[in-house]
Every structure is written in C-alpha cells, then in structure tokens.
Design an enzyme around this catalytic site. Sequence first.
Site, mmCIF file in Angstrom:
data_model
loop_
_atom_site.group_PDB
_atom_site.id
_atom_site.type_symbol
_atom_site.label_atom_id
_atom_site.label_comp_id
_atom_site.label_asym_id
_atom_site.label_seq_id
_atom_site.Cartn_x
_atom_site.Cartn_y
_atom_site.Cartn_z
ATOM 1 N N LYS A 72 54.882 42.778 38.311
ATOM 2 C CA LYS A 72 53.559 43.402 38.344
ATOM 3 C C LYS A 72 53.377 44.424 39.462
ATOM 4 C CE LYS A 72 50.458 40.020 36.265
ATOM 5 N NZ LYS A 72 49.267 39.199 36.485
ATOM 6 N N ASP A 108 43.467 41.957 34.610
ATOM 7 C CA ASP A 108 43.099 40.617 35.119
ATOM 8 C C ASP A 108 41.737 40.717 35.805
ATOM 9 O OD1 ASP A 108 45.364 39.233 34.285
ATOM 10 O OD2 ASP A 108 46.493 39.767 36.087
HETATM 11 P P1 NAP Z 1 49.580 32.982 43.313
HETATM 12 O O1 NAP Z 1 49.726 34.456 43.383
HETATM 13 O O2 NAP Z 1 50.775 32.122 43.538
HETATM 14 O O3 NAP Z 1 48.425 32.572 44.361
HETATM 15 C C1 NAP Z 1 48.022 31.245 44.506
HETATM 16 C C2 NAP Z 1 46.952 31.132 45.589
HETATM 17 O O4 NAP Z 1 46.550 29.764 45.639
HETATM 18 C C3 NAP Z 1 47.430 31.509 46.988
HETATM 19 O O5 NAP Z 1 46.345 31.973 47.758
HETATM 20 C C4 NAP Z 1 47.904 30.150 47.501
HETATM 21 O O6 NAP Z 1 47.903 30.057 48.896
HETATM 22 C C5 NAP Z 1 46.858 29.234 46.955
HETATM 23 N N1 NAP Z 1 47.336 27.874 46.795
HETATM 24 C C6 NAP Z 1 48.371 27.437 46.042
HETATM 25 N N2 NAP Z 1 48.493 26.095 46.128
HETATM 26 C C7 NAP Z 1 47.519 25.695 46.976
HETATM 27 C C8 NAP Z 1 47.129 24.429 47.486
HETATM 28 N N3 NAP Z 1 47.769 23.297 47.110
HETATM 29 N N4 NAP Z 1 46.107 24.378 48.353
HETATM 30 C C9 NAP Z 1 45.455 25.493 48.739
HETATM 31 N N5 NAP Z 1 45.774 26.725 48.290
HETATM 32 C C10 NAP Z 1 46.798 26.823 47.425
HETATM 33 O O7 NAP Z 1 49.002 32.537 41.905
HETATM 34 P P2 NAP Z 1 48.004 33.356 40.964
HETATM 35 O O8 NAP Z 1 48.771 34.154 39.998
HETATM 36 O O9 NAP Z 1 47.014 34.036 41.834
HETATM 37 O O10 NAP Z 1 47.328 32.170 40.127
HETATM 38 C C11 NAP Z 1 46.407 31.278 40.718
HETATM 39 C C12 NAP Z 1 45.803 30.365 39.630
HETATM 40 O O11 NAP Z 1 45.055 31.154 38.734
HETATM 41 C C13 NAP Z 1 46.848 29.621 38.785
HETATM 42 O O12 NAP Z 1 46.353 28.342 38.484
HETATM 43 C C14 NAP Z 1 46.934 30.428 37.512
HETATM 44 O O13 NAP Z 1 47.279 29.639 36.394
HETATM 45 C C15 NAP Z 1 45.494 30.907 37.401
HETATM 46 N N6 NAP Z 1 45.390 32.153 36.657
HETATM 47 C C16 NAP Z 1 44.577 32.171 35.572
HETATM 48 C C17 NAP Z 1 44.447 33.325 34.852
HETATM 49 C C18 NAP Z 1 43.543 33.311 33.660
HETATM 50 O O14 NAP Z 1 43.601 34.254 32.849
HETATM 51 N N7 NAP Z 1 42.688 32.324 33.514
HETATM 52 C C19 NAP Z 1 45.136 34.493 35.228
HETATM 53 C C20 NAP Z 1 45.952 34.444 36.363
HETATM 54 C C21 NAP Z 1 46.083 33.264 37.069
HETATM 55 P P3 NAP Z 1 49.308 30.049 49.704
HETATM 56 O O15 NAP Z 1 49.735 31.472 49.698
HETATM 57 O O16 NAP Z 1 48.955 29.506 51.013
HETATM 58 O O17 NAP Z 1 50.262 29.181 48.917
#
Ligand code: NAP
Length: 291
Positions: A72, A108
């Site tokens: 991305k 997104d």
């Molecule tokens: P990402 O880039 O890996 O970012 C994850 C974020 O969550 C980071 O800020 C991370 O902090 C934090 N995090 C992860 N595990 C954690 C924990 N146990 N406690 C506290 N903070 C935590 O992932 P992403 O792509 O942004 O996705 C995040 C979520 O959104 C996922 O569940 C994904 O399935 C969902 N999502 C949904 C859609 C939709 O269309 N509905 C689209 C995209 C994503 P650190 O950097 O400190 O690990």
Amino acid sequence: MIQITGHTRFGGLLGSPVAHSLSPAMHNLSFAALNIDAVYLAFDVTGERLKETVRVFRDLNTYGFNVTMPGKKHVMEYLDEVSRSARLIGAVNTVVNENGKLIGYNTDGTGYTSALREHGFDPKGKEVTLVGAGGAACAAAVQMALDGVKTLHIVNRKSRSADAAYALAQRINQATSCRADVAFLEDAQTLADLISGSDLLTNATPIGMAPETEASFLKDPSPLRSSLVVSDMVYNPRMTKLRRQAMEAGCKTIGGTSMLLWQGAEAFRLWTGKQMPVALVRERIFSGEDE
Ligand code: NAP
C-alpha cells in the site's frame, strides 16, 4: 453470471495474502447486477513483482486495481498521480487506470466516513477519540480531519510505534483545520476524560478480533454515555466486546462490516462512475448483516 466477452475489462486486488478477500465477490456481484462488462480477480503479488505487475495492469488497459498489504505504501512510486488524502495518509488502496495514466486513492478513509454517515454521524465539527495509529487508523483519521472533525485524540499503546501516532497528529495539524493530539492507552484516567468529551469513540486496533473475542481496550466502561457513538473497525466477530459494552451503556454502535463495504463501494464508483448496489452486496456477501 458474468459473461466473459472479447470486450471484458479486468482489474483486481494485488497483495499477499489475497485468497481470503471478499473484494472479488463484492465487485463481481456488482458488475453483474449493473450489466458492466468487467471482472475482478485476486493476484498474490509481493516485493519486486509489484512494480512489474502494475506496469502490466497499465498496459493491458485494465480499469484499475486495489492494493492491500504489503504494497500500500510503495505502490505510490509506480503511479502518475496520488490524491491529496492518499498522500496525507501515506498509502494507496485503489488505483484508477485512465487510458494508461494511473491515479492512486485511499478509499479506506472515505469508506470509513461513508460508513459513519450511513449511520447518521456527520464528522463535521465533532470531537473524536481514535484508538490505534496503524494503517486503518491513519486512513480514518486523515479523512475525518479533511471532512471537518474539530478535535481528534489519537490514543496508542506505549510502543516503538507511538512515534507513528505523533507523526500522524503532526501531519493532520499541518494540513487541516482539525486539532489532533496524542495520548496513551495505559493512561486510563486520560482515556476516560477524552471519551467523556467526545462525540465518537473508534477502535482501529485488532483488540477484540477473533479468537480474542472477550478483549476490549476499555477496562472501565463508566465514561460511556448514550450520546456517544462507538465504532469498531473489527468485523470478525461482527459484535465485538467493545460494541456490547457500548450498547449496554445505550450508545449507538457501528461495526467494521460497514467500513469494509463502503471502501469497496468507493473504489467501485471511482472505476465505473456508478454506485455499487450496496444493499444487494450486504445481503448476498455479508448475509444481510447490518449494524
Ligand atoms: P496495523 O497497521 O497493524 O495497526 C494496528 C494498530 O493497533 C497499531 O496502532 C497497534 O499498535 C495497535 N495494536 C495492535 N495490537 C494492540 C494491542 N494488543 N493493544 C493495543 N494496541 C494494539 O493494523 P490496521 O491495518 O490498522 O488494522 C487495525 C484493525 O482494523 C484490524 O483489526 C483490522 O482487521 C481492522 N480493519 C478493518 C477494516 C474494515 O474495513 N473494517 C479495514 C482495515 C482494518 P502497535 O503499533 O503498538 O502494535
């Protein structure tokens, strides 16, 4: 049924893994429903192969493509133009091929704000607490700021990537009229105060996602009140612990399925100029799941 003809155009999803993606089902159903002679396929592409694949997609007169992880960010190097919001987010998930000119967007972010609006929440002038600072949080934060959110509190855990939260807040403060600040998830009192003053609370972390379905970042739900809208980007399970906590407090809640659906609908509109038949897609692909 899609009838493949000599005129059928194609496009699809580039990334890895892609086999689990719902995007082919969403777009092919929509093409068929609107009698558009096009198909959408998924291609497992990583690393150096992305550059070459983008060149092939340009040359073969595709309508465009989606990009998922891990490409991305660096796909932007291979495009002719990138929209303002995608540049601010720092990532592209949708590319339109305009007669060989490739233009990158990030749906997104617009998908997220469309999901909010579908549920009657207009971001303009609002105060928002957003938990997470990863890819999905960035997209939602930037688009909410561009759509007029007044104050945005970005809450991340104390980790090396807390820098990403500060960088995001700085980009928003420099480029938009939204005032963004950063807090830490470990500081429970600050989190409670921020939630108490907010119109919207958003989870953009995987906390609560299967198999950890009993997890929530909110240890004490007392700051929740009925005028607060609570949105969870997690869509597996549809009903997360955070949403259950919010519903018990009388809050309106929005699940992750809506964002998933609307990011696809925004890409479909960019490629075809037509509205995705959202109700049909929700019924057939998401088993009629509404929020
Ligand atoms: P990402 O880039 O890996 O970012 C994850 C974020 O969550 C980071 O800020 C991370 O902090 C934090 N995090 C992860 N595990 C954690 C924990 N146990 N406690 C506290 N903070 C935590 O992932 P992403 O792509 O942004 O996705 C995040 C979520 O959104 C996922 O569940 C994904 O399935 C969902 N999502 C949904 C859609 C939709 O269309 N509905 C689209 C995209 C994503 P650190 O950097 O400190 O690990």
